[in-house]
Motif scaffolding. Structure first.
Motif: not given
Length: 129
Positions: A105-121
């Motif tokens: 299973w693979i997903a992407a997240v933003t804000g990865a260098s600090g606090q995550p802000q959003a996730s993909s499906i």
């Protein structure tokens, strides 16, 4: 409605293969860092630094969080002006024989260098012979 597109959902353990992932977040995420994470355990969701991510975290997730494998190019980076990025899974022949029959299973997240802000499906990749 963040997305994660994939050009395929299977890769051959014996012959190798290539899958391109399109990471697509809203343009409000433009310029933010992102990470692609993976799991062999399922789609979760799991709370990660205050964000629900559609993965069951395991040792593979930890590996992708810290330093993704060399065969996954662009798994960490910065989203472009549209909030998008490209990442490539490029497996050589025989490189995934130990994972034959597995689903990843693979997903992407933003804000990865600090606090995550959003996730993909999440998307699944099956390792077939």
């Amino acid at each position: 409605h963040a997305g994660l597109r994939a050009t395929a959902d299977r890769v051959s353990a014996q012959h190798g293969g290539f899958i391109r992932f399109g990471v697509e977040f809203p343009d409000s995420e433009a310029g933010h860092g992102y990470k692609i994470l993976a799991s062999r355990s399922g789609a979760g969701p799991t709370g990660w630094k205050g964000l629900a991510v559609p993965l069951t975290f395991d040792s593979l997730t930890a590996r992708f969080d810290e330093a993704p494998p060399d065969f996954f190019h662009g798994a960490h980076g910065t989203l472009d002006a549209a909030g998008d990025a490209i990442a490539d899974l490029d497996l050589e022949a025989g490189a995934s024989l130990a994972w034959l029959g597995s689903t990843i299973w693979i997903a992407a997240v933003t804000g990865a260098s600090g606090q995550p802000q959003a996730s993909s499906i999440s998307r699944t990749i099956t390792i077939f012979p």
